[in-house]
Design an enzyme around this catalytic site. Structure first.
Site, PDB file in Angstrom:
ATOM      1  N   ASP A 353      11.898 -76.460 -76.363  1.00 36.95           N
ATOM      2  CA  ASP A 353      11.063 -76.118 -76.704  1.00 36.95           C
ATOM      3  C   ASP A 353      10.661 -77.109 -78.034  1.00 36.95           C
ATOM      4  O   ASP A 353      11.258 -78.174 -78.152  1.00 36.95           O
ATOM      5  CB  ASP A 353      11.554 -74.848 -77.774  1.00 36.95           C
ATOM      6  CG  ASP A 353      10.271 -74.301 -78.503  1.00 36.95           C
ATOM      7  OD1 ASP A 353       8.967 -74.003 -78.067  1.00 36.95           O
ATOM      8  OD2 ASP A 353      10.545 -73.569 -79.761  1.00 36.95           O
ATOM      9  N   ASP A 545      15.064 -72.195 -80.391  1.00 40.89           N
ATOM     10  CA  ASP A 545      15.511 -71.770 -81.715  1.00 40.89           C
ATOM     11  C   ASP A 545      15.082 -70.487 -82.240  1.00 40.89           C
ATOM     12  O   ASP A 545      15.615 -70.078 -83.235  1.00 40.89           O
ATOM     13  CB  ASP A 545      14.888 -72.832 -82.817  1.00 40.89           C
ATOM     14  CG  ASP A 545      13.253 -72.455 -83.018  1.00 40.89           C
ATOM     15  OD1 ASP A 545      13.022 -72.414 -83.823  1.00 40.89           O
ATOM     16  OD2 ASP A 545      12.763 -72.576 -81.941  1.00 40.89           O
ATOM     17  N   ASP A 549      12.141 -67.582 -77.676  1.00 40.62           N
ATOM     18  CA  ASP A 549      13.041 -68.296 -76.594  1.00 40.62           C
ATOM     19  C   ASP A 549      14.426 -67.593 -75.898  1.00 40.62           C
ATOM     20  O   ASP A 549      14.852 -68.165 -75.306  1.00 40.62           O
ATOM     21  CB  ASP A 549      13.647 -69.675 -77.205  1.00 40.62           C
ATOM     22  CG  ASP A 549      12.469 -70.584 -77.647  1.00 40.62           C
ATOM     23  OD1 ASP A 549      11.491 -70.679 -77.144  1.00 40.62           O
ATOM     24  OD2 ASP A 549      12.670 -71.146 -78.740  1.00 40.62           O
TER      25      ASP A 549
END
Length: 652
Positions: A353, A545, A549
Site C-alpha cells: 500500500d 497498515d 487493507d
C-alpha cells in the site's frame, strides 16, 4: 515420538521450582543455589565415573566383583533413574517408543553384559545433553519471553479525589492515570500532560526515545522518561497493544512450521523401526554367523539404539525456529508463528500500500503560492476558513504559523465535493478545488494543471488569490527499504493505493517501483492480489497498515502489517507485524526467515549424516558406545550451538 524435556527434576522438587524461575535475571541467593542443584546429579555421576575408570585402569585390588557393580550402579542412578521413570510413564500413557525407553534399554543392556562404565557414560552424557538443550531452549525463548517483563503490574488511577494503586486489568476506559518517571504506561491512552518522552524499545525494538505531545496516543508498556505525566485510558488492559502483542508472542511457538511437523511425524515412524532393527541385529545373525556370540551382537544392537535416538532432530529444529522468532522480536518484527518464517523465504513478489506504508500518512504543506497577497496574510484567510473543517488537509493547513492576530470566518457553508464558501474580514472567500473556482467564474493559473498532489485553491473577492500544495511525506527509510527488498532477491515490487492514480504513479516513480495502480477500492486491491497469486509460482506478500487493507492482508500468502501499535484490525489479520512502522524491516524479516531455514536444514543434514555413518559402523562392529554417544548427544549439542547462532547474528 513424543519429546519431553528432562532436567533431572524428579530428583529434587525444590531445584525444579528454582529452575523454572530461571529467566535470565539476577535472583536472590537461595534461588541461585536452587538453580545450581539441577547440575548436582550429573556432577556426582561424573565424579563417580572418573574415579571408577581410574580404579579400573590402575587395577585397584578391592575394586572387583560386586563392589565394582555397586560403584557404577551408584554412579548411574542419579542420572539414570529420572530417565527410566520418564520412560515408564510414557509406556503407561501408551507411548512406547520414546528416547527415554531407548536410553534405558541401551544402558541397562550395557550393565547386563558387563559394560558398566559405558552404561554410566551414555546416560551421563545424555543427561548433560538434556541440560544443555534446556539451557539453549531457554536462551532462544528468552528474546521472546523478555516481552513479558514489560507487562505493567500496577496503575495509579484517580479515584475519589486521590490516586490509588490498582491492577491495570480493572481500570476502565476514560479513567485518569498518573505515571511517574521510570514507570511503565499501564494501558493505552492519550496524553493529558503537555508533553512526554517515552522509551518504546520493548514494543518497537527501537531504543531512541519517542516524544509525544498532549492529545497524542501513548501505548501500554512504554516507559516514562521525563517527569510525572497523566494519561486518559482509551482501552481496557485486555485490548491494549502490549496485551495483544504478548498474546501473539506467547502463541507464536505453538504454530509449528511444516518442517517441525514433518520431523515429529517422522520420529514417530523412525523410532519403532530402529527398535525392531536393533532386535533383529541381536538375534538374526544367529542363523547366519558361525561364531555367533550373543553378548557381542547385543552390544552392537545397544550401540545401534543409542545412535538411533532422534533427540538431535526433535530439539534442534524447534530450537532453530525459536531462535528465528526471538531474533525477529528483538528487531521489532513479530511473526505469528514459525510457519510464517518458512513462508517469508518463498516470497518473490511484494505488493505494498502507499499511504501509511511507505508514506507517513500525515499531510504536510509542500508549497504555498500567493498571488497579489503576502504569504502570511493569504494564509490567515485560508486558515480562517479551514478552521471550520475536520478534514486531514485542513489540519495540515492549520499547522502553519503566522504572526499576528488570527482572522475569523463567518457564514461558512460547505459546497459538496468542491469546498467551502464564507466571509473573512468582510470579504467573500472561496476555498476548495478547481471545480469550485470554475463554477464561480474564477480563472485559475494554467500551471495548476500539472500538479498531481492535493491542491487547495483560494479566491478572495472574486479573484484568484493563490493555492497551497498538500502532500504526504515518504517515510525516512522508504528508498532504502525498496533497495534492500530488491537486494534480497524479490523479483516484483508493486504498489496498490486508494489514493489518486497520478499521485500513486509519482510516488512509485520516485521510489523506483516499476508497477503501480491508484484509485483502488479495498475490493480492487483484493482482486489484484488474488490475480497475482494465481499467476505466481512463489509467494505474494502484501504490506498494509489499516482497516481498508485487512481483506488483502488476510488473503495474501504473507500479510505484513505496518505499525502494529496503531492499527487494531491490521494486527489481528496480518501474519507478520512490523512494530516500528519502518518498511526497511521487511527485507530484514526476509533475511531472518532465510537464515532460520538455512540453520534448520543444516541441523537436519548434520543429524542424519552423522547418524547414518555411525549406524553402519555400529552394525558392523566398528563403533563402540563412545562413538554412539557422539552420534547422539554430540550431534545434538553441535546442532544446538548452530541454532543459537541466530541469537548472535547482527541484522543490518
Amino acid at each position: 515420538m513424543k519429546k519431553k524435556k528432562l532436567n533431572l527434576r524428579d530428583l529434587n522438587k525444590t531445584s525444579s521450582d528454582n529452575h523454572k524461575r530461571n529467566d535470565g535475571h539476577n535472583h536472590s541467593s537461595p534461588e541461585s543455589i536452587g538453580k545450581f542443584k539441577i547440575y548436582v546429579p550429573a556432577i556426582f555421576s561424573f565424579v563417580m565415573l572418573i574415579i571408577g575408570i581410574a580404579m579400573d585402569y590402575f587395577d585397584v585390588a578391592f575394586f572387583k566383583d560386586w563392589i565394582r557393580i555397586v560403584w557404577y550402579a551408584v554412579a548411574y542412578l542419579p542420572v539414570g533413574f529420572p530417565v527410566i521413570k520418564e520412560g515408564w510413564k510414557s509406556i503407561k500413557n501408551g507411548d512406547f517408543f520414546t528416547e527415554f525407553l531407548l536410553m534405558s534399554i541401551a544402558t541397562i543392556g550395557a550393565f547386563a553384559i558387563g559394560e558398566y562404565p559405558e552404561g554410566v557414560a551414555v546416560m551421563l552424557f545424555y543427561a548433560v545433553g538434556e541440560l544443555f538443550q534446556s539451557a539453549a531452549v531457554k536462551k532462544a525463548k528468552g528474546s521472546i519471553k523478555a516481552l513479558l517483563d514489560v507487562r505493567p503490574n500496577e496503575a495509579l488511577v484517580y479515584r475519589n479525589n486521590n490516586y490509588v494503586s490498582v491492577n491495570p486489568e480493572i481500570v476502565q476506559i476514560g479513567e485518569k492515570v498518573q505515571v511517574r518517571v521510570g514507570e511503565k504506561i499501564p494501558l493505552d491512552g492519550v496524553l493529558l500532560s503537555e508533553k512526554g518522552s517515552f522509551n518504546t524499545a520493548a514494543l518497537t525494538g527501537e531504543s531512541k526515545p519517542d516524544t509525544i505531545a498532549k492529545g497524542e496516543k501513548v501505548f501500554a508498556g512504554s516507559i516514562n522518561l521525563d517527569g510525572v505525566i497523566e494519561i486518559e485510558t482509551t482501552k481496557e488492559f485486555k485490548d491494549s497493544s502490549i496485551a495483544r502483542i504478548l498474546d501473539m508472542v506467547q502463541n507464536a511457538t505453538a504454530r509449528k512450521s511444516k518442517t517441525e511437523l514433518f520431523i515429529r511425524k517422522f520420529a514417530r515412524i523412525y523410532t519403532p523401526i530402529v527398535v525392531f532393527l536393533a532386535i533383529g541385529l541381536t538375534f538374526i545373525p544367529y542363523f547366519f554367523v558361525d561364531d555367533y556370540v550373543f553378548s557381542d551382537w547385543l552390544y552392537r544392537a545397544l550401540i545401534f539404539l543409542v545412535i538411533s535416538c532422534p533427540c538431535a532432530l526433535v530439539i534442534s529444529i524447534p530450537l532453530g525456529y525459536f531462535g528465528g522468532l526471538g531474533a525477529a522480536s528483538k528487531n521489532g518484527i513479530l511473526f505469528k508463528g514459525a510457519s510464517y518464517l518458512d513462508e517469508m523465504t518463498k516470497v518473490n513478489t511484494v505488493v505494498m500500500d502507499k499511504t501509511g506504508t511507505v508514506t507517513k500518512g500525515v499531510f504536510k504543506i509542500k508549497e504555498i503560492k500567493a498571488i497579489g497577497w503576502k504569504e502570511p496574510e493569504f494564509m490567515k484567510y485560508l486558515m480562517a476558513m479551514e478552521e471550520q473543517s475536520t478534514h486531514p488537509i485542513a489540519k495540515a493547513i492549520m499547522e502553519y504559523k503566522a504572526d499576528g492576530e488570527d482572522f475569523q470566518a463567518t457564514k461558512v457553508t460547505e459546497i459538496a465535493g468542491k469546498g467551502l464558501k464564507g466571509t473573512v474580514n468582510g470579504k467573500t472567500v472561496l476555498v476548495g478545488n478547481k471545480a469550485l473556482m470554475i463554477s464561480n467564474n474564477i480563472e485559475v493559473l494554467s500551471e495548476t494543471d500539472s500538479i498531481v498532489e492535493s491542491i487547495v485553491m483560494v479566491s478572495i473577492e472574486g479573484k484568484f488569490a493563490g493555492y497551497v500544495i498538500i502532500a504526504d511525506e515518504l517515510k525516512d527509510d522508504a528508498h532504502e527499504a525498496i533497495k534492500q527488498i530488491r537486494e534480497s532477491g524479490i523479483s516484483k515490487i508493486i504498489m496498490l493505493s486508494g489514493d489518486k492514480d497520478s499521485i500513486t504513479q509519482q510516488v512509485a516513480k520516485e521510489m523506483g517501483i516499476d508497477t503501480a495502480k491508484g484509485g483502488l477500492l479495498p475490493e480492487d486491491k483484493l482482486n489484484e492480489v488474488e490475480k497475482l497469486m494465481s499467476e505466481n509460482d512463489g509467494r505474494v506478500a502484501f504490506i498494509g497498515d489499516g482497516i481498508n487493507d485487512a481483506p488483502v492482508l488476510a488473503a495474501s500468502d504473507v500479510g505484513i502489517a505496518m505499525g502494529g501499535l496503531g492499527s487494531d484490525v491490521a494486527i489481528e489479520t496480518a501474519d507478520v507485524i512490523i512494530q516500528t512502522d519502518q518498511p526497511s524491516k521487511i527485507a530484514k524479516a526476509i533475511k531472518i526467515g532465510r537464515s532460520t531455514r538455512s540453520i534448520v536444514y543444516q541441523n537436519i543434514a548434520l543429524a542424519f549424516g552423522v547418524k547414518a555413518v555411525v549406524l553402519v559402523l555400529g552394525a558392523g562392529g566398528l563403533a563402540t558406545m563412545w562413538e554412539a554417544v557422539f552420534a547422539d548427544v554430540g550431534v545434538a549439542l553441535l546442532a544446538i550451538l548452530n541454532a543459537v547462532r541466530l541469537q548472535k547474528m547482527k541484522w543490518k
